[in-house]
Motif scaffolding. Structure first.
Motif, PDB file in Angstrom:
ATOM      1  N   ARG A  36      -4.597   4.041  -3.546  1.00 15.73           N
ATOM      2  CA  ARG A  36      -4.774   2.813  -2.774  1.00 15.73           C
ATOM      3  C   ARG A  36      -6.035   2.920  -1.934  1.00 15.73           C
ATOM      4  O   ARG A  36      -6.445   4.013  -1.581  1.00 15.73           O
ATOM      5  N   LEU A  84      -6.598   2.273   4.039  1.00 20.49           N
ATOM      6  CA  LEU A  84      -6.014   1.089   4.662  1.00 20.49           C
ATOM      7  C   LEU A  84      -6.384   1.024   6.127  1.00 20.49           C
ATOM      8  O   LEU A  84      -6.115   1.942   6.882  1.00 20.49           O
ATOM      9  N   ILE A  90      -3.256  -6.309   0.654  1.00 22.82           N
ATOM     10  CA  ILE A  90      -3.890  -5.025   0.315  1.00 22.82           C
ATOM     11  C   ILE A  90      -2.975  -4.191  -0.587  1.00 22.82           C
ATOM     12  O   ILE A  90      -3.438  -3.410  -1.402  1.00 22.82           O
ATOM     13  N   ARG A 104      -3.889  -8.555  -7.086  1.00 28.97           N
ATOM     14  CA  ARG A 104      -3.113  -8.085  -5.931  1.00 28.97           C
ATOM     15  C   ARG A 104      -1.853  -8.947  -5.721  1.00 28.97           C
ATOM     16  O   ARG A 104      -1.592  -9.473  -4.648  1.00 28.97           O
TER      17      ARG A 104
END
Ligand code: SAH
Length: 266
Positions: free
Chosen positions: A19, A22, A77, A84
């Motif tokens: 990922r 963040l 996200i 997404r």
């Protein structure tokens, strides 16, 4: 910020995906010491909706002063695939879309690593929010709120994390963001030092189970309507008595449910 991830929330999801780093939107301007600030965290598809009205007036001032902190976790996200995606069609058919448990689960794991306090899901099926709940929340180190959209969140994620559902009232909003702001406003104004005059949370509606008495200000005569003379008398005892009577009268007329409860407690 300390990592207060309770063990019941740390179950592995069995699948590790890469990922992006963040960086949930920090809504605070830099504050040197926020360790003790009340922490509100909101998981939402619309982080741009925050701080919204909470950035104004007393809550906004308290926010700038570091009496409470607000951060959002952008659900998008955590979405899957090129687009997404955060939602999919309801199992069993029917209208609308349901928020995916895997996507929401990742956002929740992330949120739990960042902030203390319980998780609540804003939902019309939840327990009705009230002044007592605001008082209870103000005693906590903070809270993490999940804003739903579409038909809401997959039930498994609510069960898995044992998430309490809280409702703003018996109506349906398109999303949880307005409910989150309303509940945060009601809670933040109860934090120490947020309201200028500490007295103002003592007398107001719902503080003692009654609705507040009517309020008046200058001019003394407006369009031929005068302020009740007792309020101009300067006699504090009589004013308090008048206010109490009006408060009871209004509660009896408008909210027999509150009045019955109040009588029971006497
Ligand atoms: N299908 C759901 C309603 C979904 S409304 C049902 O019938 O129960 C979409 C989202 O708006 C919900 O997931 C919730 O987060 C939010 N929402 C709607 N009404 C709300 C209310 N009264 N209080 C708090 N949140 C609400």
């Amino acid at each position: 910020m300390s990592d207060q991830n309770p063990s019941k929330h740390t179950k592995s999801h069995g699948r590790k995906t890469m990922r992006p780093t963040l960086k949930p939107r920090e809504l605070m301007t830099h504050q040197p010491d926020l360790a003790r600030a009340w922490q509100a965290q909101v998981i939402t598809l619309f982080p741009g909706a925050f701080p919204g009205v909470l950035g104004e007036s007393l809550t906004g001032k308290a926010h700038k002063e570091g009496k409470w902190q607000l951060s959002t976790v952008d659900l998008r996200i955590f979405g899957e695939g090129k687009h997404r995606n955060v939602d999919d069609t309801p199992a069993g058919g029917g209208a609308g879309m349901v928020m995916r448990p895997d996507v929401m689960g990742h956002a929740i794991e992330h949120a739990l690593r960042r902030a203390p306090g319980p998780l609540v899901y804003l939902s019309p099926r939840g327990k009705r929010f009230d002044q007592q709940m605001a008082r209870d929340w103000a005693e906590l180190p903070g809270i993490t709120m999940i804003c739903g959209r579409f038909e809401g969140v997959d039930q498994r994620v609510l069960d898995h994390y044992n998430i309490a559902e809280v409702s703003l009232g018996d109506f349906v909003l398109t999303g949880g963001e307005i409910a989150a702001q309303a509940m945060l406003d009601a809670t933040v104004r109860l934090l120490p030092g947020v309201l200028g005059n500490a007295e103002s949370t003592v007398d107001e509606s719902h503080s003692d189970g009654l609705l507040e008495h009517p309020q008046y200000t200058r001019p003394a005569d407006w369009e031929g309507h005068e302020i009740p003379p007792v309020l101009m008398s300067g006699h504090h005892g009589k004013i308090a008595e008048w206010r109490r009577e009006k408060s009871e009268e209004l509660t009896q007329q408008r909210r027999p449910d509150l009045w019955a409860k109040h009588k029971d407690q006497e």
